[in-house]
Design an enzyme around this catalytic site. Structure first.
Site, PDB file in Angstrom:
ATOM      1  N   SER A 149       0.831  -1.200   0.000  1.00 45.72           N
ATOM      2  CA  SER A 149       0.000   0.000   0.000  1.00 45.72           C
ATOM      3  C   SER A 149       0.872   1.259   0.000  1.00 45.72           C
ATOM      4  CB  SER A 149      -0.963  -0.048   1.188  1.00 45.72           C
ATOM      5  OG  SER A 149      -1.987   0.912   1.062  1.00 45.72           O
ATOM      6  N   ASP A 225     -10.099  -5.719  -3.183  1.00 43.81           N
ATOM      7  CA  ASP A 225      -9.515  -4.675  -2.346  1.00 43.81           C
ATOM      8  C   ASP A 225     -10.425  -3.449  -2.345  1.00 43.81           C
ATOM      9  OD1 ASP A 225      -7.875  -2.469  -1.433  1.00 43.81           O
ATOM     10  OD2 ASP A 225      -6.096  -3.648  -1.920  1.00 43.81           O
ATOM     11  N   HIS A 258      -7.319  -6.091   1.062  1.00 43.59           N
ATOM     12  CA  HIS A 258      -6.131  -5.275   1.341  1.00 43.59           C
ATOM     13  C   HIS A 258      -5.399  -5.724   2.604  1.00 43.59           C
ATOM     14  CE1 HIS A 258      -4.026  -1.600   0.128  1.00 43.59           C
ATOM     15  NE2 HIS A 258      -3.970  -1.188   1.378  1.00 43.59           N
TER      16      HIS A 258
END
Length: 280
Positions: A149, A225, A258
């Protein structure tokens, strides 16, 4: 440079440690973790950096990343820094995506961030020198880097800015073009100011557009995600790599989100990817 050993324990025949030191770059105490696989006295091993995402510390991947088995198999040292300076007197924001836990791996130029938020210098210069001094690392000119991320953004940008140092660059669900998504616009504007030209060195897609090159990239992205469409936008990286002739392996993973369950599932692939390039 001195370090304090916070804890060590045996794992997969090697040693998982957590360490701290006083950083000149950030002006704060910084904590990081290192896994060193079993090795002979005097032997040195290559290293893989892992940069974490928003709200995380070194502990998230250390506890949940499931990297030790693959790193022991491939004999790669795994290093997990913190995501920002922390502590009393360090600027912060009430939101999770700015301030402590959200350093975005840049050197801030704007107040109140400029005094402590120098994560680019910390990751690219200070911490590598510390690691080279205290751990059995091989050629510091042949490293690997990955991240998740915000940390995926860090891994891509640091790898692209330092292609002679990083033989392997990969990422899990990275923010590929922070200049073009809400997380990045907030952070880069806050840390670097309103001049968007200054943001381009902190944007993987912009770096590629401006001529930065690496031989290849591996990116894993879950198609479930929750941040995919608004914040991550891997299609922008795919377009930039295609135009630049960079071999991008972009794997859209069905049903994955995620979380660290996603990261742990594909961590072994990223370690193997790094190991293959580190030992060429």
């Amino acid at each position: 440079m001195t370090i304090e050993t916070i804890s060590t324990s045996k794992a997969f025949g090697g040693v998982q440690g957590v360490y701290a030191h006083d950083s000149a770059a950030t002006g704060t105490r910084m904590t990081f973790s290192v896994f060193v696989p079993a090795h002979e006295d005097g032997e040195t091993l290559p290293i893989l950096w892992y940069l974490s995402g928003l709200t995380c510390t070194h502990a998230n991947v250390t506890d949940k990343g499931e990297f030790r088995g693959p790193c022991a198999e491939h004999r790669v040292i795994f290093i997990a820094p913190d995501t920002s300076p922390r502590g009393e007197g360090v600027a912060n924001d009430d939101a999770y995506d700015m301030g402590q836990g959200a350093g975005f791996y840049v050197d801030a130029t704007e107040e109140p961030w400029a005094k402590h938020f120098r994560m680019r210098t910390y990751i690219e210069q200070e911490l590598p020198a510390l690691i080279a001094e205290h751990f059995p690392v091989a050629d510091m000119g042949a490293q690997a880097i990955t991240g998740h991320s915000m940390g995926g953004h860090g891994a891509l940008t640091i790898g692209l800015r330092n292609p002679d140092r990083f033989r392997s660059v990969s990422a899990f669900a990275p923010i590929v073009a922070p200049s073009r998504v809400p997380w990045g616009e907030k952070a880069l504007g806050g840390y670097l100011g309103s001049d968007r030209a200054a943001w381009r060195q902190a944007d993987a897609v912009a770096l590629i557009e401006d001529g930065a090159r690496v031989p290849d990239l591996l990116v894993d992205q879950g198609d479930a995600d929750q941040f995919l469409a608004e914040q991550l936008r891997p299609e922008l990286l795919a377009e930039a790599c295609e135009k630049a002739g960079i071999a991008l392996t972009l794997r859209m993973q069905p049903g994955y989100d995620h979380s660290y369950n996603f990261i742990a599932t594909f961590m072994a692939d990223h370690v193997a990817w790094a190991a293959a390039r580190l030992r060429k």
